[in-house]
Design a protein around this motif. Structure first.
Motif, PDB file in Angstrom:
ATOM      1  N   GLY A  58      22.629 -18.650  -2.245  1.00 56.49           N
ATOM      2  CA  GLY A  58      23.515 -17.873  -1.391  1.00 56.49           C
ATOM      3  C   GLY A  58      23.850 -18.628  -0.125  1.00 56.49           C
ATOM      4  N   PHE A  59      23.942 -17.905   0.993  1.00 56.94           N
ATOM      5  CA  PHE A  59      24.276 -18.490   2.292  1.00 56.94           C
ATOM      6  C   PHE A  59      23.260 -18.006   3.325  1.00 56.94           C
ATOM      7  CE2 PHE A  59      26.079 -17.538   6.491  1.00 56.94           C
ATOM      8  CZ  PHE A  59      26.442 -18.814   6.890  1.00 56.94           C
ATOM      9  N   GLY A  74      24.174 -15.215  -4.660  1.00 57.71           N
ATOM     10  CA  GLY A  74      23.835 -15.423  -6.066  1.00 57.71           C
ATOM     11  C   GLY A  74      23.310 -14.182  -6.739  1.00 57.71           C
ATOM     12  N   ALA A  75      22.631 -13.311  -5.981  1.00 57.12           N
ATOM     13  CA  ALA A  75      22.144 -12.046  -6.547  1.00 57.12           C
ATOM     14  C   ALA A  75      23.314 -11.178  -6.970  1.00 57.12           C
ATOM     15  CB  ALA A  75      21.278 -11.310  -5.530  1.00 57.12           C
ATOM     16  N   GLY A  76      24.358 -11.132  -6.139  1.00 53.47           N
ATOM     17  CA  GLY A  76      25.552 -10.386  -6.520  1.00 53.47           C
ATOM     18  C   GLY A  76      26.199 -10.949  -7.768  1.00 53.47           C
ATOM     19  N   ARG A 123      17.875 -12.316 -19.563  1.00 52.29           N
ATOM     20  CA  ARG A 123      17.121 -11.539 -18.578  1.00 52.29           C
ATOM     21  C   ARG A 123      17.597 -11.944 -17.190  1.00 52.29           C
ATOM     22  NH1 ARG A 123      14.401  -7.282 -20.438  1.00 52.29           N
ATOM     23  NH2 ARG A 123      12.499  -7.579 -19.200  1.00 52.29           N
ATOM     24  N   GLY A 124      17.757 -10.959 -16.300  1.00 47.03           N
ATOM     25  CA  GLY A 124      18.290 -11.241 -14.982  1.00 47.03           C
ATOM     26  C   GLY A 124      17.361 -10.801 -13.870  1.00 47.03           C
ATOM     27  N   VAL A 125      17.353 -11.576 -12.777  1.00 48.44           N
ATOM     28  CA  VAL A 125      16.551 -11.284 -11.590  1.00 48.44           C
ATOM     29  C   VAL A 125      17.445 -11.423 -10.371  1.00 48.44           C
ATOM     30  CG1 VAL A 125      14.533 -11.930 -10.202  1.00 48.44           C
ATOM     31  CG2 VAL A 125      14.499 -12.258 -12.696  1.00 48.44           C
ATOM     32  N   THR A 126      17.395 -10.445  -9.464  1.00 45.55           N
ATOM     33  CA  THR A 126      18.086 -10.585  -8.183  1.00 45.55           C
ATOM     34  C   THR A 126      17.049 -10.607  -7.067  1.00 45.55           C
ATOM     35  OG1 THR A 126      18.463  -8.240  -7.624  1.00 45.55           O
ATOM     36  CG2 THR A 126      20.017  -9.275  -9.150  1.00 45.55           C
ATOM     37  N   LEU A 127      17.233 -11.533  -6.123  1.00 51.55           N
ATOM     38  CA  LEU A 127      16.327 -11.707  -4.998  1.00 51.55           C
ATOM     39  C   LEU A 127      17.048 -11.370  -3.698  1.00 51.55           C
ATOM     40  CD1 LEU A 127      14.788 -15.206  -5.917  1.00 51.55           C
ATOM     41  CD2 LEU A 127      13.876 -12.948  -6.500  1.00 51.55           C
ATOM     42  N   ALA A 128      16.467 -10.486  -2.913  1.00 49.12           N
ATOM     43  CA  ALA A 128      16.899 -10.138  -1.557  1.00 49.12           C
ATOM     44  C   ALA A 128      18.105  -9.212  -1.485  1.00 49.12           C
ATOM     45  CB  ALA A 128      17.170 -11.404  -0.720  1.00 49.12           C
ATOM     46  N   VAL A 129      18.850  -9.068  -2.567  1.00 45.24           N
ATOM     47  CA  VAL A 129      20.019  -8.182  -2.579  1.00 45.24           C
ATOM     48  C   VAL A 129      20.071  -7.452  -3.923  1.00 45.24           C
ATOM     49  CG1 VAL A 129      22.529  -8.028  -2.415  1.00 45.24           C
ATOM     50  CG2 VAL A 129      21.302  -9.704  -1.032  1.00 45.24           C
TER      51      VAL A 129
END
Length: 288
Positions: free
Chosen positions: A31-32, A100-102, A117-123
């Protein structure tokens, strides 16, 4: 762990990426204000457990693609992630952090055949974020989004010096001591005005439909909807960007079988701060 740079050729764009290991692919999207190498500590664990980790640069954040951000909306970035998955032999596992989570959440919703399989971090995924903009305190945390939307002011702030980048890292992950090598890497990336211009393009697309790719607009109803695939959603209890309260009950925007966990004493860059803990959760999720 040996990391090398490759190019992933897709029907949308050729994406430079860093990669390590052998085995089933895990694609990690940054991400940023960030760089793919932030995933390196997590990647070491994944490689040890027999995975090939691929860490692409977002469109517009590598010298080879810096002029390729013609459309900068979130659907465009998600379509990029779907195209990379297809090129690597869909479906693939994906991990996304911040922007990247979005991307991962939207792939799960609109291109589920590309995701294993998907993982989102922080968002959390888009459908789980409906109430964020109803929270005044949270809006204050997201001041950078509104700053970046103001033409001229954002350029003046970012191009004068890069202290805002350091401030975001420090406030989003207050316990993190960023090592000198990685800090220099971040400063080198965001010390280039072309990359900063691309940051502004992405943030301004949140409020400016003229920046949307018209060929992808019809996907919008799907990318923002609840994904049909369950996701692992990890947040940080000390995250200064997104209040952990917004991770407490996002199941309304997630498919059945999804899991949400807020890790204590860790901030926004949780995969850099606590790679061992994050790797344990991620590996368990990917192995199911």
């Amino acid at each position: 762990m040996r990391i090398q740079e490759i190019v992933i050729r897709t029907d949308r764009l050729d994406f430079p990426a860093l990669t390590a290991g052998d085995g089933p692919v895990v694609v990690c999207w940054h991400g940023f204000p960030d760089h793919p190498m932030t995933f390196a500590p997590l990647a070491r664990h994944l490689v040890t457990y027999g995975r090939r980790v691929v860490m692409p640069f977002l469109r517009g954040f590598h010298p080879a693609t810096v002029d390729a951000l013609h459309y900068s909306d979130s659907i465009t970035l998600a379509a990029d992630a779907a195209a990379v998955a297809q090129a690597l032999g869909e479906p693939v596992d994906m991990i996304g952090h911040d922007i990247g989570a979005g991307m991962v959440g939207r792939v799960a919703a609109a291109w589920p055949d590309r995701l294993n399989r998907g993982v989102t971090l922080a968002v959390p995924p888009p459908a789980a974020l409906a109430k964020v903009f109803e929270d005044p305190a949270q809006l204050q945390r997201l001041f950078h989004m509104f700053l970046f939307a103001v033409d001229g002011v954002a350029e003046a702030v970012l191009n004068t010096d890069r202290r805002l980048v350091d401030y975001l890292w420090a406030t989003w992950s207050p316990r993190l001591v960023l090592d000198a090598e990685h800090k220099a890497r971040i400063h080198a990336m965001y010390g280039d005005e072309k990359y900063l211009d691309n940051v502004l393009k992405i943030y301004r697309a949140n409020f400016d439909p003229s920046r949307f790719d018209p060929a992808l607009v019809d996907r919008g109803g799907r990318t923002e909807a609840v994904a049909s695939k369950p996701l692992l959603v990890l947040g940080g209890g000390d995250d200064g960007c997104l209040d952990p309260r917004h991770f407490a009950g996002p199941h309304d925007g997630l498919a059945p079988g999804s899991e949400v966990e807020v890790l204590p004493r860790v901030g926004h860059f949780l995969h850099l701060e606590q790679p061992d803990t994050v790797a344990e959760r991620v590996l368990d999720w990917l192995s199911r």
